[in-house]
Design an enzyme around this catalytic site. Structure first.
Site, short mmCIF file in Angstrom:
data_model
loop_
_atom_site.label_atom_id
_atom_site.label_comp_id
_atom_site.label_asym_id
_atom_site.label_seq_id
_atom_site.Cartn_x
_atom_site.Cartn_y
_atom_site.Cartn_z
N HIS A 147 83.37 -26.20 -38.38
CA HIS A 147 82.75 -25.16 -37.56
C HIS A 147 81.71 -25.85 -36.68
O HIS A 147 81.44 -27.03 -36.85
CB HIS A 147 82.13 -24.09 -38.45
CG HIS A 147 81.17 -24.64 -39.46
ND1 HIS A 147 79.85 -24.87 -39.18
CD2 HIS A 147 81.37 -25.08 -40.74
CE1 HIS A 147 79.27 -25.38 -40.26
NE2 HIS A 147 80.17 -25.53 -41.22
N THR A 179 75.18 -24.59 -39.78
CA THR A 179 74.40 -23.96 -40.84
C THR A 179 72.92 -23.77 -40.52
O THR A 179 72.40 -22.65 -40.59
CB THR A 179 74.54 -24.79 -42.13
OG1 THR A 179 75.91 -24.76 -42.50
CG2 THR A 179 73.70 -24.22 -43.26
N ASP A 213 76.66 -17.58 -41.88
CA ASP A 213 76.09 -18.28 -40.73
C ASP A 213 77.13 -18.53 -39.65
O ASP A 213 76.80 -18.64 -38.47
CB ASP A 213 75.41 -19.57 -41.19
CG ASP A 213 76.26 -20.39 -42.16
OD1 ASP A 213 77.35 -19.93 -42.58
OD2 ASP A 213 75.84 -21.52 -42.49
P1 AMP Z 1 77.20 -27.68 -42.46
O1 AMP Z 1 78.46 -27.20 -43.02
O2 AMP Z 1 77.24 -29.14 -42.16
O3 AMP Z 1 76.71 -26.91 -41.27
O4 AMP Z 1 76.08 -27.52 -43.59
C1 AMP Z 1 76.35 -26.98 -44.85
C2 AMP Z 1 75.59 -27.70 -45.90
O5 AMP Z 1 74.19 -27.49 -45.73
C3 AMP Z 1 75.89 -27.18 -47.28
O6 AMP Z 1 76.85 -27.97 -47.90
C4 AMP Z 1 74.58 -27.26 -48.02
O7 AMP Z 1 74.61 -28.20 -49.04
C5 AMP Z 1 73.57 -27.70 -46.97
N1 AMP Z 1 72.39 -26.87 -47.05
C6 AMP Z 1 72.34 -25.53 -47.06
N2 AMP Z 1 71.08 -25.08 -47.14
C7 AMP Z 1 70.29 -26.16 -47.19
C8 AMP Z 1 68.89 -26.37 -47.28
N3 AMP Z 1 68.04 -25.32 -47.33
N4 AMP Z 1 68.44 -27.64 -47.29
C9 AMP Z 1 69.30 -28.66 -47.20
N5 AMP Z 1 70.63 -28.55 -47.12
C10 AMP Z 1 71.13 -27.32 -47.12
ZN ZN Z 2 77.13 -23.15 -42.78
ZN ZN Z 3 79.81 -26.12 -43.10
#
Ligand code: AMP
Ligand code: ZN
Ligand code: ZN
Length: 411
Positions: free
Chosen positions: A343, A68, A235
Site C-alpha cells: 500500500h 501507516t 489506515d
Molecule cells: P507499513 O505497513 O510499512 O505502513 O507499517 C506497518 C507497520 O508499522 C506495522 O507492521 C507495525 O509493526 C508498525 N507500527 C505500527 N504502529 C507503530 C508504532 N506506534 N510505532 C512503531 N511502529 C509501528
Molecule cells: Zn498500515
Molecule cells: Zn503495511
C-alpha cells in the site's frame, strides 16, 4: 438572583441531551491495513454485527501516501500529511535528521509531530486520554501525552491490549479516560506477507474480529454501552503485488547521485547535487507504470506539496506495482523478492479504501454512507466528546450523517 434562577432553569432544560452527550466517550480502534471490502469476508462476523447497529462507510479514503504513520496521524489530527508533517513512514528533516518507525528516539521526539492529536485536545480540555499504541502517542506533542500510553511493542498479545482497555473503561467515572485508542496490526502483517486474497488474511480478520467482539461484550458487561462510541478505522487498504510488476529504479537512475529516504511504492528522491532537472529527465517516461513529479507539480488532489519534508521529486507506482532497487538492503524492495501485498498508492484507488465502522449512543443506526476522507474523523470524535476542536482540514459537516439525530432511540 432572578436572572440566575432563569439561567439555571434554561440549563436544567438543556441538560438531558447535553449531559448525555457530555458523558459520551470514544474508543477508537485502528485495524492496520483492513481494506474496506474485508468487511464482507466471512470472518468479519462481529464487525458486521457492530456495523448493523451503527454506521459503515463504503470505504474511507486515506491521505497520501496511503501508509501507516501518515494515516494514523491524519485520523487523530484531521490534517493532511503536508500539514501535520508525518509525510511518510521514513523521512528526513533538515534539522531533526532521519525518521523511521523502528527508531524509538525519533518517534518519541515531539518536533516531528505537527497539529493537535485528539488526545491532546481531550487532555487540554479536562478529559483524560489513554492509548494502547498509536503513532504519535509516545511523544509529548505540545507538551502533552495521553494520561496512559505504551511504547510500541508489536509482539504484545492482542488479549493483553483488550484487557488493559477494559480496565481503563472500568475506572471510576471521574478518572476514566474519555478517549481511548487501540491498535492491532494483524491484517496489515498478513496482507503484506500473503496478499489481500490469501486465507491467512481471513485468519487475521478473524483474530481482530473476535477481539472487537470481546471488547463490545466487555463494554456491555460494564454497563457502558450507552456511554461509549466505538469507532473502528483502518489506515489504508492493500493491493496484491507480483514480481512481474516491478520497476527497477536503478535501471533508470544512478542511485549514488540521489538520496532515497523512502522507496516503495512512493519514492521520495532528493538529488545529492540539487540538480532536480537532471533526475527528472532520467525518470520521466522511464517506465509507463511510474508517475514522476516535481514537488510543485504533484497533483493537487494528493494534497502533498507544502511540507519541507516532502522531497523535491516524488515518484509513485501504479496500483499493484512495486519500486525496487538493486542495492536495497530491505528484503521487500530487493529485486526478485516482491510478493504478497503493498500500500502507499493513490488514495482514491479502491484497493487503498479503508474500513470505517462506528456504533454507540451518538452514532446513527443501520446506515451505510458513501466514501469519505479520514481527515473528518477528528472533528467527529471532538463532537462526540463535546470538545472544542483544533483547526483542521476536516469538517464535521462532511460526516454529520454519521451522528445520531437528537431524539432517536437507543439500540
Ligand atoms: P507499513 O505497513 O510499512 O505502513 O507499517 C506497518 C507497520 O508499522 C506495522 O507492521 C507495525 O509493526 C508498525 N507500527 C505500527 N504502529 C507503530 C508504532 N506506534 N510505532 C512503531 N511502529 C509501528
Ligand atoms: Zn498500515
Ligand atoms: Zn503495511
Amino acid at each position: 438572583m432572578r436572572l440566575l434562577s432563569i439561567l439555571c432553569g434554561v440549563l436544567l432544560l438543556a441538560s438531558p441531551a447535553s449531559a448525555q452527550r457530555s458523558a459520551q466517550r470514544v474508543l477508537l480502534i485502528g485495524l492496520d491495513g483492513f481494506r474496506a471490502d474485508y468487511l464482507d469476508r466471512p470472518a468479519a462476523v462481529q464487525l458486521r454485527a457492530l456495523a448493523a447497529r451503527g454506521v459503515r462507510a463504503e470505504r474511507m479514503i486515506p491521505t497520501f501516501p496511503s501508509k501507516t504513520f501518515p494515516n494514523h496521524y491524519s485520523i487523530v489530527t484531521g490534517l493532511f500529511p503536508e500539514h501535520h508533517g508525518i509525510v511518510a513512514n521514513a523521512m528526513r528533516d533538515s534539522v531533526l535528521g532521519l525518521f523511521r518507525l523502528s527508531d524509538r528516539a525519533a518517534v518519541q521526539t515531539s518536533a516531528w509531530w505537527g497539529g493537535e492529536p485528539i488526545w491532546v485536545t481531550a487532555e487540554r480540555q479536562g478529559r483524560r486520554a489513554a492509548t494502547y499504541f498509536w503513532p504519535g502517542s509516545e511523544a509529548a506533542i505540545g507538551g502533552v501525552r495521553p494520561s496512559w500510553w505504551y511504547p510500541y511493542d508489536g509482539d504484545r498479545p492482542n488479549a493483553e491490549r483488550e484487557r488493559q482497555v477494559l480496565e481503563w473503561l472500568a475506572l471510576p467515572a471521574d478518572s476514566a479516560p474519555g478517549f481511548i485508542a487501540l491498535y492491532f496490526s494483524d491484517t496489515d502483517d498478513a496482507g503484506h506477507r500473503h496478499g489481500p486474497a490469501a486465507p491467512q488474511v481471513d485468519s487475521a480478520i478473524a483474530r481482530v474480529d473476535s477481539a472487537v467482539g470481546r471488547l463490545v461484550a466487555g463494554i456491555a458487561r460494564l454497563g457502558l454501552s450507552d456511554q461509549v462510541n466505538i469507532i473502528i478505522v483502518a489506515d489504508h487498504g492493500m493491493a496484491a503485488v507480483a514480481p512481474e510488476r516491478t520497476i527497477v529504479l536503478d535501471d533508470h537512475l544512478d542511485p549514488t547521485t540521489v538520496e532515497i529516504v523512502d522507496l516503495n511504492p512512493v519514492a521520495m528522491i532528493t538529488p545529492r547535487d540539487g540538480d532536480v532537472s537532471r533526475v527528472m529527465r532520467a525518470l520521466q517516461g522511464a517506465h509507463p507504470r511510474l508517475q514522476v513529479y516535481r514537488r510543485e507539480t504533484i497533483p493537487a488532489r494528493y494534497r502533498f506539496r507544502s511540507h519541507p519534508r516532502i522531497t523535491p521529486i516524488v515518484a509513485i507506482a501504479d496500483d499493484g506495482w512495486s519500486i525496487v532497487a538493486r542495492g536495497a538492503r530491505s528484503r521487500e524492495v530487493a529485486v526478485g523478492s516482491v510478493r504478497g501485498g503493498a500500500h502507499g498508492y493513490d488514495p482514491q484507488l479502491a484497493s487503498m479504501g479503508a474500513l470505517f465502522i462506528a456504533a454507540g449512543p451518538g452514532i446513527a443506526q443501520g446506515r451505510t454512507i458513501s466514501a469519505f476522507q479520514n481527515i473528518h474523523i477528528y472533528p467527529l470524535m471532538a463532537e462526540l466528546m463535546r470538545l472544542q476542536p483544533a483547526p483542521t482540514d476536516g469538517a464535521l459537516d462532511s460526516v454529520r450523517t454519521i451522528l445520531r439525530t437528537r431524539g432517536a432511540s437507543s439500540p
